[in-house]
Scaffold this motif. Structure first.
Motif, PDB file in Angstrom:
ATOM      1  N   ASP A   9       0.760  -1.251   0.000  1.00 34.06           N
ATOM      2  CA  ASP A   9       0.000   0.000   0.000  1.00 34.06           C
ATOM      3  C   ASP A   9       0.792   1.304   0.000  1.00 34.06           C
ATOM      4  OD1 ASP A   9       1.011  -0.524   2.516  1.00 34.06           O
ATOM      5  OD2 ASP A   9      -0.788   0.096   3.589  1.00 34.06           O
ATOM      6  N   ILE A  10       2.130   1.262   0.019  1.00 30.26           N
ATOM      7  CA  ILE A  10       2.923   2.485   0.112  1.00 30.26           C
ATOM      8  C   ILE A  10       3.694   2.712  -1.190  1.00 30.26           C
ATOM      9  CG2 ILE A  10       4.779   3.699   1.360  1.00 30.26           C
ATOM     10  CD1 ILE A  10       2.491   3.225   3.238  1.00 30.26           C
ATOM     11  N   ASP A  11       3.611   3.927  -1.706  1.00 28.78           N
ATOM     12  CA  ASP A  11       4.360   4.334  -2.892  1.00 28.78           C
ATOM     13  C   ASP A  11       5.153   5.594  -2.575  1.00 28.78           C
ATOM     14  OD1 ASP A  11       3.620   2.541  -5.164  1.00 28.78           O
ATOM     15  OD2 ASP A  11       1.606   3.200  -4.603  1.00 28.78           O
ATOM     16  N   PHE A  12       6.180   5.822  -3.372  1.00 27.33           N
ATOM     17  CA  PHE A  12       7.032   6.994  -3.223  1.00 27.33           C
ATOM     18  C   PHE A  12       7.090   7.699  -4.563  1.00 27.33           C
ATOM     19  CE2 PHE A  12       8.413   3.627  -0.403  1.00 27.33           C
ATOM     20  CZ  PHE A  12       8.360   4.256   0.824  1.00 27.33           C
ATOM     21  N   GLU A  13       6.776   8.975  -4.555  1.00 24.12           N
ATOM     22  CA  GLU A  13       6.748   9.771  -5.772  1.00 24.12           C
ATOM     23  C   GLU A  13       7.806  10.862  -5.650  1.00 24.12           C
ATOM     24  OE1 GLU A  13       3.649  13.101  -6.518  1.00 24.12           O
ATOM     25  OE2 GLU A  13       2.814  11.242  -7.344  1.00 24.12           O
ATOM     26  N   ARG A  14       8.746  10.908  -6.566  1.00 23.32           N
ATOM     27  CA  ARG A  14       9.812  11.905  -6.526  1.00 23.32           C
ATOM     28  C   ARG A  14       9.215  13.292  -6.710  1.00 23.32           C
ATOM     29  NH1 ARG A  14      15.496  12.507  -7.772  1.00 23.32           N
ATOM     30  NH2 ARG A  14      15.829  14.652  -7.090  1.00 23.32           N
ATOM     31  N   THR A  64       5.319  10.514   0.153  1.00 25.80           N
ATOM     32  CA  THR A  64       4.924   9.179   0.575  1.00 25.80           C
ATOM     33  C   THR A  64       3.413   9.085   0.440  1.00 25.80           C
ATOM     34  OG1 THR A  64       6.753   9.163   2.153  1.00 25.80           O
ATOM     35  CG2 THR A  64       5.038   7.513   2.449  1.00 25.80           C
ATOM     36  N   LEU A  65       2.962   8.041  -0.232  1.00 18.63           N
ATOM     37  CA  LEU A  65       1.529   7.835  -0.455  1.00 18.63           C
ATOM     38  C   LEU A  65       1.118   6.477   0.091  1.00 18.63           C
ATOM     39  CD1 LEU A  65       2.704   8.931  -3.619  1.00 18.63           C
ATOM     40  CD2 LEU A  65       0.386   9.748  -3.353  1.00 18.63           C
ATOM     41  N   ARG A  66      -0.038   6.463   0.715  1.00 21.37           N
ATOM     42  CA  ARG A  66      -0.620   5.199   1.160  1.00 21.37           C
ATOM     43  C   ARG A  66      -1.966   5.036   0.475  1.00 21.37           C
ATOM     44  NH1 ARG A  66      -2.631   2.950   6.949  1.00 21.37           N
ATOM     45  NH2 ARG A  66      -2.342   0.747   6.433  1.00 21.37           N
ATOM     46  N   ASN A  67      -2.080   3.980  -0.313  1.00 16.84           N
ATOM     47  CA  ASN A  67      -3.293   3.755  -1.108  1.00 16.84           C
ATOM     48  C   ASN A  67      -3.660   5.005  -1.897  1.00 16.84           C
ATOM     49  OD1 ASN A  67      -3.656   1.053  -0.240  1.00 16.84           O
ATOM     50  ND2 ASN A  67      -4.534   1.812   1.673  1.00 16.84           N
ATOM     51  N   GLY A  68      -2.640   5.671  -2.437  1.00 16.09           N
ATOM     52  CA  GLY A  68      -2.843   6.845  -3.280  1.00 16.09           C
ATOM     53  C   GLY A  68      -3.030   8.154  -2.537  1.00 16.09           C
ATOM     54  N   LYS A  69      -3.075   8.130  -1.222  1.00 13.89           N
ATOM     55  CA  LYS A  69      -3.288   9.337  -0.418  1.00 13.89           C
ATOM     56  C   LYS A  69      -1.949   9.826   0.132  1.00 13.89           C
ATOM     57  CE  LYS A  69      -5.801  10.934   3.653  1.00 13.89           C
ATOM     58  NZ  LYS A  69      -6.695  11.951   3.209  1.00 13.89           N
ATOM     59  N   SER A  70      -1.650  11.106  -0.042  1.00 14.76           N
ATOM     60  CA  SER A  70      -0.413  11.686   0.464  1.00 14.76           C
ATOM     61  C   SER A  70      -0.396  11.667   1.985  1.00 14.76           C
ATOM     62  CB  SER A  70      -0.264  13.123  -0.022  1.00 14.76           C
ATOM     63  OG  SER A  70      -0.129  13.167  -1.421  1.00 14.76           O
ATOM     64  N   ILE A  71       0.678  11.062   2.553  1.00 11.77           N
ATOM     65  CA  ILE A  71       0.742  10.949   4.012  1.00 11.77           C
ATOM     66  C   ILE A  71       2.035  11.507   4.599  1.00 11.77           C
ATOM     67  CG2 ILE A  71      -0.790   8.954   4.027  1.00 11.77           C
ATOM     68  CD1 ILE A  71       1.741   7.237   4.674  1.00 11.77           C
ATOM     69  N   THR A 101       7.779   2.830  10.869  1.00  7.36           N
ATOM     70  CA  THR A 101       8.642   1.654  11.024  1.00  7.36           C
ATOM     71  C   THR A 101       8.710   0.880   9.713  1.00  7.36           C
ATOM     72  OG1 THR A 101       8.120   1.489  13.368  1.00  7.36           O
ATOM     73  CG2 THR A 101       8.987  -0.493  12.311  1.00  7.36           C
ATOM     74  N   ARG A 102       7.581   0.681   9.080  1.00  9.15           N
ATOM     75  CA  ARG A 102       7.556  -0.050   7.801  1.00  9.15           C
ATOM     76  C   ARG A 102       8.379   0.669   6.739  1.00  9.15           C
ATOM     77  NH1 ARG A 102       2.102  -0.513   5.413  1.00  9.15           N
ATOM     78  NH2 ARG A 102       3.236  -1.684   3.839  1.00  9.15           N
ATOM     79  N   ILE A 103       8.212   1.987   6.647  1.00  4.70           N
ATOM     80  CA  ILE A 103       8.929   2.751   5.631  1.00  4.70           C
ATOM     81  C   ILE A 103      10.431   2.720   5.896  1.00  4.70           C
ATOM     82  CG2 ILE A 103       9.325   5.083   4.727  1.00  4.70           C
ATOM     83  CD1 ILE A 103       6.256   5.537   5.181  1.00  4.70           C
ATOM     84  N   LEU A 104      10.809   2.948   7.131  1.00  6.06           N
ATOM     85  CA  LEU A 104      12.232   2.951   7.459  1.00  6.06           C
ATOM     86  C   LEU A 104      12.843   1.565   7.246  1.00  6.06           C
ATOM     87  CD1 LEU A 104      14.527   4.752   8.299  1.00  6.06           C
ATOM     88  CD2 LEU A 104      13.924   4.336  10.681  1.00  6.06           C
ATOM     89  N   THR A 105      12.141   0.517   7.618  1.00 10.29           N
ATOM     90  CA  THR A 105      12.630  -0.844   7.397  1.00 10.29           C
ATOM     91  C   THR A 105      12.810  -1.112   5.899  1.00 10.29           C
ATOM     92  OG1 THR A 105      11.605  -1.612   9.447  1.00 10.29           O
ATOM     93  CG2 THR A 105      12.131  -3.298   7.807  1.00 10.29           C
ATOM     94  N   HIS A 106      11.892  -0.634   5.098  1.00 16.01           N
ATOM     95  CA  HIS A 106      11.986  -0.749   3.637  1.00 16.01           C
ATOM     96  C   HIS A 106      13.256  -0.055   3.133  1.00 16.01           C
ATOM     97  CE1 HIS A 106      10.601  -0.902  -0.526  1.00 16.01           C
ATOM     98  NE2 HIS A 106      10.605   0.420  -0.610  1.00 16.01           N
ATOM     99  N   CYS A 107      13.495   1.167   3.598  1.00 17.89           N
ATOM    100  CA  CYS A 107      14.687   1.920   3.184  1.00 17.89           C
ATOM    101  C   CYS A 107      15.968   1.230   3.633  1.00 17.89           C
ATOM    102  CB  CYS A 107      14.627   3.344   3.740  1.00 17.89           C
ATOM    103  SG  CYS A 107      13.329   4.354   2.987  1.00 17.89           S
ATOM    104  N   LEU A 108      15.957   0.676   4.830  1.00 16.84           N
ATOM    105  CA  LEU A 108      17.137  -0.037   5.325  1.00 16.84           C
ATOM    106  C   LEU A 108      17.400  -1.292   4.494  1.00 16.84           C
ATOM    107  CD1 LEU A 108      16.621   0.368   9.172  1.00 16.84           C
ATOM    108  CD2 LEU A 108      18.205   1.630   7.671  1.00 16.84           C
ATOM    109  N   GLY A 109      16.362  -1.964   4.062  1.00 20.37           N
ATOM    110  CA  GLY A 109      16.533  -3.121   3.186  1.00 20.37           C
ATOM    111  C   GLY A 109      17.170  -2.736   1.853  1.00 20.37           C
ATOM    112  N   LEU A 110      16.768  -1.584   1.313  1.00 25.88           N
ATOM    113  CA  LEU A 110      17.389  -1.100   0.079  1.00 25.88           C
ATOM    114  C   LEU A 110      18.868  -0.807   0.301  1.00 25.88           C
ATOM    115  CD1 LEU A 110      14.561   1.344  -1.069  1.00 25.88           C
ATOM    116  CD2 LEU A 110      15.075  -0.921  -2.018  1.00 25.88           C
TER     117      LEU A 110
END
Length: 155
Positions: A9-14, A64-71, A101-110
């Protein structure tokens, strides 16, 4: 660099150089940070915009977007020897739900996939430091206002 989505459900738009993108990123900063800045210095809109403008010009920002909504916003800055995370703000209504936590964990995985350490800093009195410590960041420097943290590449 484009940040891949965090499924489901999370997307990142530059964000780009437009005034509307800058304004969005500043509004998120104001909402997330004014409770931590105002008690110490007050919120001087012009000063805060100048600081934010300098940061916005110096590094990549993402919406940062969750289900298309800017968060919120995030700066994920790939440098020669590390990755720098900054401007990691969630709008107040999205805080304390595990999304950060989810977003940061995602970034750390990258970062782990690139075998790079990750650095960041935060205001000393901002409780977000607990999240960073929980995810393996260690304090490497401290000023009167900020704590600098680093997460090494896992062995």
């Amino acid at each position: 660099m484009l940040l891949p989505p965090l499924l489901p459900d999370i997307d990142f738009e530059r964000l780009g150089p437009s005034q509307s993108d800058f304004s969005y990123s500043f509004e998120v900063k104001r909402a997330a940070m004014s409770p931590h800045v105002t008690p110490h210095w007050g919120w001087d809109e012009a000063v805060q915009q100048d600081i934010h403008r300098a940061h916005y010009a110096a590094k990549p920002f993402y919406r940062t977007l969750r289900n298309g909504k800017s968060i919120g916003t995030l700066s994920f800055h790939l440098r020669s020897a590390d990755i720098r995370i900054g401007e990691f703000y969630l709008l107040p209504e999205w805080q304390n739900q595990g999304i950060g936590t989810r977003i940061l964990t995602h970034c750390l995985g990258l970062a782990d996939g690139m075998a790079l350490p990750v650095g960041l800093e935060y205001l000393r009195w901002n409780p977000v430091g607990r999240l960073y410590a929980r995810l393996g960041f260690c304090e490497v420097a401290r000023t009167q206002t900020h704590i600098e943290m680093l997460r090494a590449v896992p062995a």
